[in-house]
Scaffold this motif. Structure first.
Motif, short mmCIF file in Angstrom:
data_model
loop_
_atom_site.label_atom_id
_atom_site.label_comp_id
_atom_site.label_asym_id
_atom_site.label_seq_id
_atom_site.Cartn_x
_atom_site.Cartn_y
_atom_site.Cartn_z
N GLY A 263 33.86 39.03 49.72
CA GLY A 263 34.41 40.31 50.01
C GLY A 263 35.28 40.84 49.01
N PRO A 264 36.21 41.87 49.62
CA PRO A 264 37.08 42.36 48.62
C PRO A 264 38.12 41.74 47.78
CG PRO A 264 37.45 43.14 50.70
CD PRO A 264 36.35 42.45 50.88
N LEU A 265 38.26 40.42 48.47
CA LEU A 265 39.70 39.72 48.04
C LEU A 265 39.46 39.45 46.42
CD1 LEU A 265 41.92 37.95 48.18
CD2 LEU A 265 40.66 35.85 48.86
N ILE A 266 38.07 39.29 45.99
CA ILE A 266 37.71 38.96 44.56
C ILE A 266 38.36 40.00 43.62
CG2 ILE A 266 36.42 38.10 42.74
CD1 ILE A 266 37.01 36.05 45.22
N ASP A 267 37.62 41.51 43.97
CA ASP A 267 38.25 42.61 43.16
C ASP A 267 39.63 42.78 43.45
OD1 ASP A 267 36.09 43.64 41.69
OD2 ASP A 267 34.92 43.90 43.84
N ASP A 268 40.23 42.58 44.42
CA ASP A 268 41.65 42.87 44.70
C ASP A 268 42.51 42.00 44.00
OD1 ASP A 268 40.92 45.06 46.29
OD2 ASP A 268 41.45 43.93 48.35
N GLY A 269 42.22 40.57 44.29
CA GLY A 269 42.83 39.63 43.31
C GLY A 269 42.93 39.75 42.16
N HIS A 270 41.58 40.02 41.25
CA HIS A 270 41.77 40.38 39.97
C HIS A 270 42.58 41.53 39.50
CE1 HIS A 270 39.94 40.34 35.93
NE2 HIS A 270 39.56 41.46 36.06
N HIS B 188 39.60 29.11 43.01
CA HIS B 188 39.36 30.60 42.68
C HIS B 188 39.73 31.63 43.76
CE1 HIS B 188 37.63 31.01 38.79
NE2 HIS B 188 36.71 29.90 38.77
N VAL B 189 39.37 30.97 44.83
CA VAL B 189 39.90 32.17 46.07
C VAL B 189 41.26 31.78 46.58
CG1 VAL B 189 39.31 32.39 48.58
CG2 VAL B 189 37.52 31.59 47.29
N LEU B 190 41.88 30.71 46.19
CA LEU B 190 43.29 30.72 46.58
C LEU B 190 44.05 31.75 45.48
CD1 LEU B 190 43.67 26.87 47.69
CD2 LEU B 190 43.76 28.95 49.11
N ALA B 191 43.57 31.36 44.45
CA ALA B 191 44.18 32.18 43.12
C ALA B 191 44.07 33.61 43.31
CB ALA B 191 43.82 31.81 41.81
N GLU B 192 43.08 34.05 43.83
CA GLU B 192 43.12 35.57 44.17
C GLU B 192 44.02 36.05 45.16
OE1 GLU B 192 41.08 37.28 42.23
OE2 GLU B 192 39.30 36.26 41.73
N ALA B 193 44.11 35.15 46.26
CA ALA B 193 45.10 35.36 47.34
C ALA B 193 46.37 35.55 46.83
CB ALA B 193 44.83 34.55 48.64
N LEU B 194 46.77 34.53 46.08
CA LEU B 194 48.14 34.25 45.39
C LEU B 194 48.60 35.72 44.54
CD1 LEU B 194 50.92 32.95 44.85
CD2 LEU B 194 49.73 31.52 43.25
N ALA B 195 47.73 36.21 43.80
CA ALA B 195 47.65 37.21 42.95
C ALA B 195 48.09 38.38 43.78
CB ALA B 195 46.46 37.44 41.97
N LEU B 196 47.07 38.58 45.00
CA LEU B 196 47.48 39.74 45.77
C LEU B 196 48.68 39.74 46.39
CD1 LEU B 196 45.94 42.29 46.79
CD2 LEU B 196 44.80 40.61 48.37
#
Lengths: 328, 328
Positions: A263-270, B188-196
């Motif tokens: 879902g959007p988490l990957i783009d949003d996090g990047h 990877h998923v946790l890193a995206e959440a932290l960045a966000l």
């Protein structure tokens, strides 16, 4: 400009000890509860006592800036001693949460000459052996802009941070605590969860772990008592950010289960990581409006503590992530 | 021992291109779909074509080991070409998930000479410009130990990985995928959440961010399409680990709300990180039972592919996180 009056450091562990070493023995003296650390500091040429009343008496006589460098659980006892032995000193701290420190200072009637601080630097190690006089060089040092902050103390804290090579950023204690819940405290919690997830995979998983696991779990190497002392006092802000992360992670999980996509988490996090990189790249780059030759070359705001509206200027700069510097 | 027959690399991006450069132009040739990358590889002295049928024809004639280095979304088309033009070649891959690759290979009747592989190395960058002949030096290279693995191909893949300076670890494709869900994909998923979470705090939060945020969000700098291509094909394993992390984080959140403490996660996570450090320190340290002078000095198991029970030996070593090496 530098205000090179003496500095009295209470607690000379990683942060307090590094501060003492950055300032040098001609300017900094201090106290430490445990004798071995005090002896190590003394052996390094510093006047560090285990007699808090004695140390605070000297600080009061010399009008030194007192820096509280003890862990938060030791704050109350330390402030009690300040209130008893040196109630009129200029006071700051280097503790990782600012609201609870401000409250504790106010409860003891010590707020008139208090300005909170937080150097954004550290390592997973602790104690005098881990101290480093260069720890704060290039780091950001938050100097608080709370209501009724004393301009003279603010100036002294900012000058001390600048002398350590730090970049000054200002905000209220509440703004600071909300921000560090996001960029420090929740990261500690996520790193612990990642480390645990990896170790549950046994020796095969840990043998296959490469750089991303090493970096993602680095702060889980910090001593648990220290992690708790850093994160738990910032409970309200941390709960809010944990709830955001749980919602983001749950949404990614549900999307993966239902549609095979995170879902959007990957783009949003990047995008968020890119924004962070841009903000950090803005530091020290060109693009300032002026051509001074300070070490801090980003678009810093010049501040005159005590000038009309100075706290509003500090808060506005902080909300933009802009550094401030003292007027000459 | 080295088996220095030719290697044909299909897809010369970060991993495939680095492999080609590690082996050198006398031994490695290849194919790439996009012409600019192929031209860059050609300019660097490598025989890299954009004609897949032609390249596979050469691989079949020379009995080269074919290494599939394309991203997973391009796997099916690439394997279709292998099945059409070079159905009998020895085959491996360097894709980050092993179960889906094995299934795709089996569907095309290519399993007889297939042994999956995964070098645990990478950067947040991609493409030929990011390639590095030293990328695999000191890294762990998973060489799969699936049922009916061809001993000759296993030997060739292991020798190639060893020639790149990698440490060999073996496990079944399913064991690999379960492990990397833990030490790579969930990270990877946790890193995206932290960045966000950090970026939601605006410029103040990002200006205060220090080393822990930088390291904790590093892999969020990876291109989103690549993150999805790495993580999403490992759906079942990743869902399980995400559920564990969500449960751990929720428990910490509830404990913080109710009691002001983050609960057992902090101690458990710290212990897990220490275990990881111990496992990694075991690599390359002393303590081997033998006194050979291989570059890999940890307690590696010597393996003779095809000897009775060799796959069981590989899996047992892998479950202990122990490296294997080819018998002389």
């Amino acid at each position: 400009m530098t205000d090179a009056r003496n500095v009295c450091v209470l607690g000379v562990g990683l942060i307090g000890g590094s501060l003492m070493r950055a300032l040098g023995p001609d300017r900094a003296f201090g106290w430490n509860r445990s004798a071995p650390t005090g002896e190590a500091a003394t052996a390094a040429g510093f006047d560090v006592s285990t007699d808090l009343a004695h140390t605070l008496g000297r600080a009061a006589r010399e009008d030194a800036l007192v820096v509280v460098g003890v862990p938060l659980p030791a704050l109350d006892a330390t402030l009690d001693a300040v209130a008893e032995h040196a109630p009129g000193v200029a006071l700051t701290d280097v503790i990782s949460v600012k609201g609870p420190v401000l409250e504790a200072v106010r409860r003891r009637g010590l707020a008139a000459r208090f300005v909170g601080g937080h150097p954004m630097a550290g390592t997973a190690h602790s104690g005098w052996d881990a101290t480093d006089p260069g720890l704060f060089r290039g780091a950001t040092w938050l100097v608080a802009a709370d209501d009724d902050a004393d301009p003279d103390t603010w100036q002294r804290v900012a000058a001390m941070a600048g002398d350590c090579g730090s970049r000054l950023v200002s905000a209220t204690s509440a703004e600071h605590d909300a921000a560090v819940a996001r960029i420090s405290h929740v990261g500690h919690v996520l790193a612990e969860a990642l480390a645990l997830a990896g170790a549950r995979g046994g020796d095969l998983a840990l043998a296959l772990a490469a750089g991303s696991f090493r970096d993602g779990t680095r702060v889980a190497g910090t001593a648990p008592d220290l992690v708790r002392a850093i994160c738990e006092p910032n409970r309200e802000a941390l709960l809010g950010v944990l709830d955001e992360c749980l919602a983001d992670l749950t949404a990614a999980r549900e999307s993966l289960a239902a549609d095979g996509t995170l879902g959007p988490l990957i783009d949003d996090g990047h995008r968020a990581r890119r924004t962070y990189e841009d903000v950090q790249a803005g530091r020290g780059g060109a693009g300032g409006d002026d051509d001074d030759d300070n070490a801090v070359t980003d678009d810093a705001i010049t501040i005159r503590p005590g000038a009309p509206g100075w706290l509003d200027v500090l808060r506005a700069a902080g909300s933009q992530g802009r550094a401030v510097r003292l007027a000459d």
